[in-house]
Design a protein around this motif. Sequence first.
Motif, short mmCIF file in Angstrom:
data_model
loop_
_atom_site.label_atom_id
_atom_site.label_comp_id
_atom_site.label_asym_id
_atom_site.label_seq_id
_atom_site.Cartn_x
_atom_site.Cartn_y
_atom_site.Cartn_z
N ASN A 95 0.83 -1.41 0.22
CA ASN A 95 -0.56 0.11 -0.22
C ASN A 95 0.69 1.52 0.18
OD1 ASN A 95 -2.09 -1.92 0.23
ND2 ASN A 95 -2.34 -1.47 2.18
N VAL A 96 2.06 1.66 -0.26
CA VAL A 96 3.36 2.30 -0.87
C VAL A 96 3.68 1.73 -1.91
CG1 VAL A 96 5.12 3.73 0.20
CG2 VAL A 96 3.52 1.90 2.25
N VAL A 97 2.72 3.48 -3.32
CA VAL A 97 3.29 3.23 -3.88
C VAL A 97 4.09 4.94 -4.59
CG1 VAL A 97 2.52 2.82 -6.39
CG2 VAL A 97 2.44 0.80 -4.86
N ARG A 104 8.64 11.90 15.56
CA ARG A 104 9.37 10.97 15.29
C ARG A 104 8.99 9.75 16.39
NH1 ARG A 104 13.54 11.22 11.60
NH2 ARG A 104 14.46 12.76 10.93
N PRO A 105 8.11 8.99 15.85
CA PRO A 105 8.78 7.66 14.65
C PRO A 105 7.72 8.66 14.29
CG PRO A 105 8.45 6.45 16.10
CD PRO A 105 8.53 8.33 16.86
N ARG A 106 7.28 8.83 12.41
CA ARG A 106 6.79 9.00 11.16
C ARG A 106 5.48 8.91 11.37
NH1 ARG A 106 9.09 14.43 11.18
NH2 ARG A 106 11.38 13.78 9.56
N ARG A 107 4.43 9.62 11.58
CA ARG A 107 3.05 9.48 12.08
C ARG A 107 1.79 9.94 11.36
NH1 ARG A 107 3.73 10.43 18.58
NH2 ARG A 107 5.75 9.73 17.77
N PHE A 144 -1.22 7.33 13.13
CA PHE A 144 -1.19 6.44 12.42
C PHE A 144 0.11 6.11 12.64
CE2 PHE A 144 -6.20 7.21 11.62
CZ PHE A 144 -5.98 6.03 10.97
N MET A 145 0.59 4.83 12.75
CA MET A 145 2.19 4.71 12.84
C MET A 145 2.40 3.14 12.21
SD MET A 145 4.44 6.47 16.29
CE MET A 145 2.58 6.37 16.95
N ASP A 146 3.43 2.60 11.51
CA ASP A 146 4.31 2.02 11.12
C ASP A 146 4.85 1.44 10.00
OD1 ASP A 146 3.83 -0.52 8.46
OD2 ASP A 146 2.33 -0.60 10.31
N GLU A 147 5.95 1.01 10.14
CA GLU A 147 7.67 0.51 9.51
C GLU A 147 7.10 0.87 7.97
OE1 GLU A 147 7.18 -4.41 8.71
OE2 GLU A 147 8.94 -2.84 10.20
N ASN A 148 6.42 0.84 7.64
CA ASN A 148 6.16 1.04 6.30
C ASN A 148 5.77 2.67 6.08
OD1 ASN A 148 5.63 -1.06 4.47
ND2 ASN A 148 4.27 -1.70 6.12
N VAL A 149 5.68 3.44 7.76
CA VAL A 149 5.88 4.92 7.36
C VAL A 149 7.28 5.78 7.75
CG1 VAL A 149 4.95 7.28 8.03
CG2 VAL A 149 3.24 5.45 7.22
#
Length: 434
Positions: free
Chosen positions: A120-122, A382-385, A399-404
């Motif tokens: 979902n990251v494109v 940080r972490p980005r969100r 909303f935080m995730d390793e993909n962000v």
Amino acid sequence: AREDLHQTTRPKPSQRGLRSQHALKEVLPPRKSLRLQNKPAEKMTPSKEFTALFPHDAMPRVFKKPAGPLLMNPLNQDEGFKLPPQLLELCSEDTKERKRNLDLKEYISALKSMKITEDNVVKVVKDRVFSAAFHPCSSSLLLAAGDKWGKVGLWNLGAEWGDDGVLLFEPHSRPVGCMAFSRVHPTQLFSASYDGSLRCMDVEKAVFDDVYDIDDGLKTFAFMSHDCSTLLVGSWSGEVAIVDRRTPGNSHESLHSLNPKAVRSVSVHPLQMQYFAAAEGRTVSIYDSRYLKKTKSKAVSHLHGHALAITSAYFSPWTGNRVLTSCMDNHIRVYDTSSLTAEPPLLKSISHDMHTGRWLSKISAVWDPKQEDCFVVGSMKRPRRVEVFHESGRLLHSFMDENVGTVLSVTAFHPTKNALLGGNSSGRMHVFYS
């Protein structure tokens, strides 16, 4: 320290989406400066071709697209490529706005159910994302993004066409500052650019129609009628134009000068569409379009209290009883506009870091179209969100995730589904959904 380590070891950016169109370059020996080679500096003189094109030492400029409709020919596909019929089917779906009356507990539960995965990251556009919007269709997730150099990308999650579901177009030549799908004709996407053009991407006709055109500097727009035929367009020169698509040509019905600096944002009242809010410098003014003059128009209301430039101001999506503003003084503010008095009261001021610098798009808080009293905004933390707040100032969810791993400056909720998009400075779009 743990957070800093996490940032330095985050995964590489997603390689999904747009592919590089350049062939592998020949490996050349390392370059050395003339100083290291003990050689005198060479005097640079412009070539004859450069002098002919740009006389009097003029710098090259980005040329504007020609007036009139432009064909929807994707840049990332071979010549002769035809738009997938599934795209027209998606855009032609009968869509209706869905209003929800969830209490905060149910709403927070819905937010927590939304997740993001690597797929979902494109990369949807080539350069920094300036604007983005979800298509209102409910059978799939389709979104559009506009970048720094006039590109518009369409991405359908899970589709096999294009590059991982991405088709890239070039209807403009400078940043695409604002875009929105028509609520009545969902096959149409409107986009306004700093190059002075407002275009309508019509998937049914496979063209980018020319709607409105000035020499330079369109910044924002909003629909002024329920059928989306009339638009209010704001410019960097501080003017607003009323444009009627039913009138032949690409000019305005009327032009009004509001602020000598800029109109960074316009928002039309959802019920009483004669009223609109304009972000002018350090003040948000609410006008009645029926009484606008060419110059020195008198505002109905002024929303005071901002110390620096205002980046955006939006009426709440259902009733217009609130106005949400984002300001460079590091505050998000909510005003009570249920009664359009001369100075509507400030309900809440929320401290929020807005200093993105020159390489990131400005952060703006935007309402969730499905929930009258909640909004989403990007974050510098940080972490980005990405953060969702209630109008009372309560933080509902992050909303935080390793993909962000980057700042998602451009954010928007889906108009009917539990989905949230975020765009970053490298042209990548991130989607959380359940």
